[in-house]
Design a protein around this motif. Structure first.
Motif, PDB file in Angstrom:
ATOM      1  N   ASP A   1      -7.400   3.726   5.006  1.00 22.54           N
ATOM      2  CA  ASP A   1      -6.740   2.753   4.106  1.00 22.54           C
ATOM      3  C   ASP A   1      -6.794   3.123   2.723  1.00 22.54           C
ATOM      4  OD1 ASP A   1      -8.990   0.370   5.771  1.00 22.54           O
ATOM      5  OD2 ASP A   1      -6.559   0.565   6.050  1.00 22.54           O
TER       6      ASP A   1
ATOM      7  N   MET B   1     -10.432  -7.567   1.405  1.00 21.97           N
ATOM      8  CA  MET B   1     -10.321  -6.020   2.276  1.00 21.97           C
ATOM      9  C   MET B   1     -11.784  -5.925   3.129  1.00 21.97           C
ATOM     10  SD  MET B   1      -8.530  -4.012  -0.778  1.00 21.97           S
ATOM     11  CE  MET B   1      -7.939  -2.524   0.334  1.00 21.97           C
TER      12      MET B   1
ATOM     13  N   TRP C   1      -3.395  -3.613   9.010  1.00 20.03           N
ATOM     14  CA  TRP C   1      -4.218  -4.263   8.374  1.00 20.03           C
ATOM     15  C   TRP C   1      -4.608  -5.765   8.887  1.00 20.03           C
ATOM     16  CZ3 TRP C   1       0.133  -2.203   6.132  1.00 20.03           C
ATOM     17  CH2 TRP C   1      -0.224  -0.924   5.374  1.00 20.03           C
TER      18      TRP C   1
ATOM     19  N   LEU D   1     -12.971  -1.668   6.063  1.00 19.41           N
ATOM     20  CA  LEU D   1     -12.457  -0.630   5.517  1.00 19.41           C
ATOM     21  C   LEU D   1     -12.668   0.613   6.186  1.00 19.41           C
ATOM     22  CD1 LEU D   1     -12.630  -1.683   1.904  1.00 19.41           C
ATOM     23  CD2 LEU D   1     -10.544  -1.201   2.977  1.00 19.41           C
TER      24      LEU D   1
ATOM     25  N   VAL E   1       1.302  -5.027   2.970  1.00 20.01           N
ATOM     26  CA  VAL E   1       0.092  -5.053   3.467  1.00 20.01           C
ATOM     27  C   VAL E   1      -0.026  -6.696   3.779  1.00 20.01           C
ATOM     28  CG1 VAL E   1      -2.547  -5.086   3.076  1.00 20.01           C
ATOM     29  CG2 VAL E   1      -1.263  -3.471   2.126  1.00 20.01           C
TER      30      VAL E   1
ATOM     31  N   SER F   1       0.918  -1.382  -0.103  1.00 17.49           N
ATOM     32  CA  SER F   1       0.122   0.005   0.085  1.00 17.49           C
ATOM     33  C   SER F   1       0.860   1.265   0.035  1.00 17.49           C
ATOM     34  CB  SER F   1      -1.005   0.026   1.342  1.00 17.49           C
ATOM     35  OG  SER F   1      -1.400   1.336   1.588  1.00 17.49           O
TER      36      SER F   1
END
Length: 119
Positions: free
Chosen positions: A89, A82, A63, A85, A48, A38
């Protein structure tokens, strides 16, 4: 030169989910390690999650518990689920793949896919 192609990015509200996918642009031998990085605006690129060819996973602290990495070795594809969120992020997510060969270590990157999380 093999290219990695990401898909699945987009705009989502806080608390929502997205699933990213990454696959090579052409048929190639299986990668050893695959992962997602990321890069938020003004920040360095950071890990990540990663997954080895044996399925061993590693997550960045930011994460862990919200994102899940998986791979389909038959398709040489890696996914990032994901969930939950958060606005923080928001970033460009890059796919990475590594091949360990007798001739050396080969590192491949995608061009990135933008994930935007609105509050």
């Amino acid at each position: 030169q093999v290219q990695l192609v990401e898909s699945g990015g987009g705009l989502v509200q806080a608390g929502g989910s997205l699933k990213l996918s990454c696959a090579p642009s052409e048929s190639t031998r299986s990668f050893d390690d695959m992962g997602w990085y990321s890069q938020a605006p003004g920040k360095e690129r950071e890990l990540v999650a990663s997954i080895s060819d044996t399925g061993s996973t590693k997550y960045g602290d930011s994460w862990k518990g919200r994102f899940t990495i998986s791979r389909d070795s038959t398709k040489n594809t890696v996914y990032l689920q994901m969930d939950s969120l958060k606005p923080e992020d928001t970033a460009v997510y890059y796919c990475n793949a590594v091949s360990h060969r007798w001739s050396g270590i080969y590192n491949y990157w995608g061009k990135g896919t933008l994930v935007t999380v609105s509050s």
